[in-house]
Design an enzyme around this catalytic site. Structure first.
Site, PDB file in Angstrom:
ATOM      1  N   GLY A 439       0.912  -1.187  -0.008  1.00  0.00           N
ATOM      2  CA  GLY A 439      -0.242  -0.073   0.034  1.00  0.00           C
ATOM      3  C   GLY A 439       0.461   1.376  -0.009  1.00  0.00           C
ATOM      4  N   PRO A 440       0.080   2.381   0.189  1.00  0.00           N
ATOM      5  CG  PRO A 440      -1.284   3.919  -0.018  1.00  0.00           C
ATOM      6  CD  PRO A 440      -1.355   3.103   0.316  1.00  0.00           C
ATOM      7  N   PRO A 441       2.313   5.004   1.221  1.00  0.00           N
ATOM      8  CG  PRO A 441       4.269   5.862   0.515  1.00  0.00           C
ATOM      9  CD  PRO A 441       3.130   5.699   0.472  1.00  0.00           C
ATOM     10  N   GLY A 442       2.728   5.682   5.241  1.00  0.00           N
ATOM     11  CA  GLY A 442       2.183   6.451   5.791  1.00  0.00           C
ATOM     12  C   GLY A 442       0.620   5.352   6.092  1.00  0.00           C
ATOM     13  CB  VAL A 443      -1.473   2.552   5.673  1.00  0.00           C
ATOM     14  CG1 VAL A 443      -1.762   4.291   3.441  1.00  0.00           C
ATOM     15  CG2 VAL A 443       0.005   1.926   4.693  1.00  0.00           C
ATOM     16  N   GLY A 444       0.372   2.467   7.582  1.00  0.00           N
ATOM     17  CA  GLY A 444       0.985   1.340   9.375  1.00  0.00           C
ATOM     18  C   GLY A 444       1.168   0.015   8.925  1.00  0.00           C
ATOM     19  CE  LYS A 445       3.562  -0.375   2.893  1.00  0.00           C
ATOM     20  NZ  LYS A 445       3.486   1.175   3.397  1.00  0.00           N
ATOM     21  CB  THR A 446       6.760  -0.464   8.878  1.00  0.00           C
ATOM     22  OG1 THR A 446       7.348  -0.439   7.710  1.00  0.00           O
ATOM     23  CG2 THR A 446       7.552  -1.079  10.068  1.00  0.00           C
ATOM     24  CB  SER A 761      -7.100   3.290 -15.132  1.00  0.00           C
ATOM     25  OG  SER A 761      -6.057   3.810 -14.982  1.00  0.00           O
ATOM     26  CE  LYS A 804      -7.753   4.270 -10.942  1.00  0.00           C
ATOM     27  NZ  LYS A 804      -7.747   3.671 -11.721  1.00  0.00           N
TER      28      LYS A 804
END
Length: 855
Positions: A439-446, A761, A804
């Protein structure tokens, strides 16, 4: 003129004077002033081109000639007391080579005996050049004027002495007189002859203190160079000290500088002596610094060698004393290592490997580099947690609470993690796929990896793979290399202290392919459950069990991940957050975290919901919350500064205070109501979330060509081509006259050219834009679309639907056109996020045109 005497005339004069090798009277004075030089009138002199030397006024140099033509020129000029113009070649391959310069440096005041002049002999004869013999009078003079092979400013010189050697070569001693410049070449055969004008050296005033100091500095640093450079005779410093003429000092030093010929020529061409002195002093300083650096390096090398020899002898003496005393400290270390190995719960193979390496250590001299490598290897084996595991906590309710506490939203992701832990609890092994949060940066993956470790009561380790392009970073270096060390995987296991930590492989999509191997291929062994039970590290030189480790990977993009590596992982999408979710995350996590980090309490600053929403909409443009946290941190620091300085401040932050602290707000990403034919709103996905994108097209008179601009990629260009070809094939269905394609070109543009755009797209968006331009009809307002097209006019599904849709909501879009195949993606999104949006699901382009173009 005597210059036109024949060779026989020279020979007769030689016989008359009875000489073949000149040992006649002493030389003429080396520095002889020519008061007869007239700088305002021209003069005709013969020219001599030389290479690898620039002659300066008053400087004396030797030149050895091997060609008869050059010898004749020297004899002619010597007996008639004529001057010669010395010019320097730019390139060694020039066709104007007449004489070969002898590199030997002459003393200023005296010359060595002539029995040493044999150094100039034995020069190989040159091939005869017939170019100049065939020149008819002056018909080729213009070639000389146009050539770039020589410099056109040189030095007029007189011949002090002419020496005929036994082998037939001739050496002349030249002294520079004055600088000159060629005006015109007037003769080519038998010698070059030119009309010249003398160039006067502009001397500074006698009372110019700066010039006098400069002369003293040149003399001082030149003497230092002579003293520090062992290759230069020490007597040269006395010669420099005794030079009284300032101009001669400058020219002599400039001539002897160890610089390129083109730089010496630049010095010669300076009209002002002071400028020549300044540049000469600059080059002297550079040369002096080089000599100092060279001497310093040589000193350090000698010192290091002496120190090594000294240490070696001392160590040998210490060793001899220890042998006498029976006390070997390193033998005690070996015994300590052996005792530690008995306490390790490792396999028999590991114990045998340890014993072999310990025996090598015992036989190795402690002063040898191999001793350190062996010691590091044994320390690694002892520090690795062989068969040491932490006790797992499989309380799934507790795990759910920890995940809910640490992360707001992302319910599907947390549900998949609970399923993963459930299988682990029931089955007892980790044969399930490796989880990869995408996912995009800053969404809590780590941070999800840390929460999983906390829920299972396991150790947490993380390595960042961004920019890693060396396979040895994963598998380690072989022990044969100096400075060898294990790979980052084993280093992290050693740091964790257990063999079953939660291991986060951060930014796995940013590993690169380097000259030292492919780290992605090395990572296959780490993540494959069938292989990682015997993970082989080059430094450890044996297998290590990684099968109990929970590996979790994170990525921002899937396109750059190795296909085989991607196949071993289960991709879990972590989409961006809505505004409502970001507000809750701010209240529950970000604000308390920033208050704690900045030493404040909750009562010290108050941020309301509207204020947080203002920050989100006007100061951030992301799917995650990283930029939001930075802006909240700025506001908290504003309060901290005022509290620390005992100043009054506004605790309840309002809108105006937000703008005061964070600056002017950014333009919100809102829909622009552009009622112009050819302008269509599309939806795009980026690594930081979704965005709206405008596609513009216009008709131009032409022959039916298509062009596209806006920093678009190949896939997007192909989509534009497909759209245009489809319209041409079905023009009557859309009411477009076929002649329009013969009379007009179509130009498509994607604004914001500084941002690269690519992907399929935008297919239906570009097709709709082209039809709108041909029909000169506007698009319905507050409408956006996304989808791929085919040559058959089918609308295919695309990805990134949630991002989107969130972008469409931020931009105040009311209606969205999607492929029917994307309906399942809409069903997976919470209804609260879809509020205020109307969706049209289509399968063909005819439906898109009917829905979008105003009739």
């Amino acid at each position: 003129m005597l210059l036109h005497e024949t060779e026989s005339e020279y020979d007769s004069k030689s016989k008359k004077n009875n000489y073949s090798y000149y040992e006649s009277s002493d030389f003429k004075p080396l520095i002889e002033k020519y008061n007869r030089i007239k700088y305002s009138v021209t003069e005709y002199i013969y020219l001599l081109t030389v290479k690898n030397v620039v002659l300066f006024p008053d400087v004396v140099i030797p030149i050895t000639a091997v060609k008869q033509k050059s010898i004749n020129l020297f004899k002619s000029a010597y007996y008639t007391y004529k001057k010669i113009g010395i010019l320097t070649k730019k390139y060694f391959n020039t066709t104007f080579s007449i004489a070969k310069l002898n590199i030997q440096t002459f003393n200023i005041y005296s010359f060595n005996k002539f029995n040493k002049i044999n150094k100039f002999n034995k020069i190989n004869k040159f091939n005869k050049i017939n170019k100049f013999n065939k020149i008819n009078k002056f018909n080729k003079i213009n070639k000389f004027n146009k050539t770039n092979n020589i410099y056109y400013i040189g030095t007029v010189a007189k011949i002090l002495k002419l020496l005929i050697m036994p082998d037939g070569n001739t050496t002349v001693i030249l002294q520079g007189i004055s600088r000159f410049k060629i005006i015109k070449l007037i003769q080519v055969y038998p010698y070059f002859k030119a009309e010249i004008i003398y160039l006067k050296d502009e001397k500074p005033q006698k009372k110019d203190k700066e010039y006098l100091i400069l002369i003293d500095s040149i003399k001082e640093i030149a003497i230092k160079i002579i003293q520090d450079n062992y290759k230069i005779p020490s007597e040269s410093s006395f010669a420099i000290s005794n030079i009284e003429s300032k101009s001669f000092l400058i020219n002599f030093v400039a001539y002897n500088l160890n610089i390129e010929i083109k730089n010496k020529q630049i010095l010669l061409e300076y009209d002002f002596l002071k400028q020549r002195a300044i540049e000469t002093f600059r080059f002297l300083n550079i040369e002096y610094e080089k000599i100092k650096l060279k001497n310093d390096i040589q000193y350090r090398v000698r010192y290091d060698i002496d120190q090594q020899q000294k240490e070696y002898f001392l160590n040998q003496q210490i060793k001899a004393l220890q042998e006498e005393l029976g006390d070997f400290s390193y033998e005690k270390e070996v015994e300590v290592l052996r005792i530690k190995s008995y306490k390790k719960n490792w396999s028999k193979e590991a114990q045998n490997q340890f014993d072999r390496e310990l025996s090598k250590l015992k036989r190795t001299n402690p002063q040898m580099p191999e001793y350190t490598i062996l010691r590091n290897y044994l320390d690694l084996m002892l520090d690795l947690p062989w068969k040491k595991y932490s006790q797992d906590n499989y309380d799934l309710y507790r795990a759910q609470k920890i995940l809910d506490k640490d992360h707001f939203g992302i319910d599907k992701v947390k549900e998949r993690i609970i399923e993963y832990l459930s299988v682990l609890k029931l089955k007892g092994d980790l044969r399930s796929p490796i989880l990869c949060f995408y996912g995009p940066p800053g969404v809590g993956k780590t941070s999800l990896g840390r929460s999983i470790a906390s829920a299972l009561n396991r150790k947490y380790v993380r390595i960042s793979l961004g920019g890693l392009n060396d396979e040895a970073e994963i598998r380690g270096h072989r022990k044969t290399y100096i400075g060898a060390m294990p790979g980052r995987v084993l280093q992290s296991i050693k740091k964790a202290g257990t063999s079953n930590p939660v291991f986060v492989l951060d930014e796995i999509d940013k590993m690169g392919l380097g000259s030292q191997g492919n780290p992605s291929s090395a990572m296959l062994e780490v993540l494959d459950p069938e292989q990682n039970k015997e993970f082989y590290d080059n430094f450890l030189e044996m297998g290590y069990d990684l099968s109990k480790v929970i590996f979790i990977a994170t990525a921002n993009s899937l396109y750059t991940i190795n296909i085989a590596l991607l196949d071993r992982m289960e991709i879990i999408d972590m989409n961006g957050y809505t505004v409502e979710e970001k507000i809750e995350i701010s209240k529950k996590h970000l604000i308390p975290k920033q208050l704690k980090e900045n030493g404040l309490k909750s009562k010290d600053i108050i941020l309301g919901v509207k204020q947080i929403e203002k920050i989100i909409e006007s100061y951030t443009r992301e799917s995650g919350v990283r930029s939001l946290e930075k802006n909240i941190s700025k506001i908290v620091r504003y309060a901290a500064k005022n509290i620390a300085m005992n100043k009054k401040y506004l605790k309840r932050i309002n809108m105006s205070k937000i703008e005061e602290v964070l600056g002017p707000p950014n333009d919100p990403e809102k829909y622009e109501l552009i009622q112009v034919p050819g302008v269509v709103t599309g939806l795009a996905w980026t690594i930081v979330g979704g965005e709206i994108i405008y596609i513009e097209s216009t008709l131009l008179k032409g022959r039916g060509n298509l062009s596209i601009t806006g920093n678009v990629g190949e896939v997007m260009k192909e989509s534009a081509t497909i759209a245009f070809k489809y319209i041409k094939a079905h023009n009557y269905e859309f009411g477009i006259d076929e002649k329009m394609f013969e009379l007009y070109n179509i130009h498509i543009h994607a604004p914001e050219g500084g941002i690269h755009k690519d992907g399929p797209s935008a297919g239906i968006t570009m097709l709709t834009s082209i039809i709108s331009s041909f029909l000169k009809k506007k698009i319905r307002p507050y409408l956006a679309m996304t989808g791929e097209i085919t040559l058959r006019g089918k609308v295919l599904p695309v990805g990134g639907i949630k991002e989107k849709i969130l972008a469409a909501k931020r931009a105040n879009i009311k209606e969205i056109i999607l492929s029917k195949a994307n309906k399942k993606d809409i069903d997976d999104i919470k209804k609260v996020y879809l509020k205020g949006l109307k969706f049209h699901f289509v399968s063909k382009m005819n439906e898109v045109i009917d829905l979008s173009i105003i009739k």
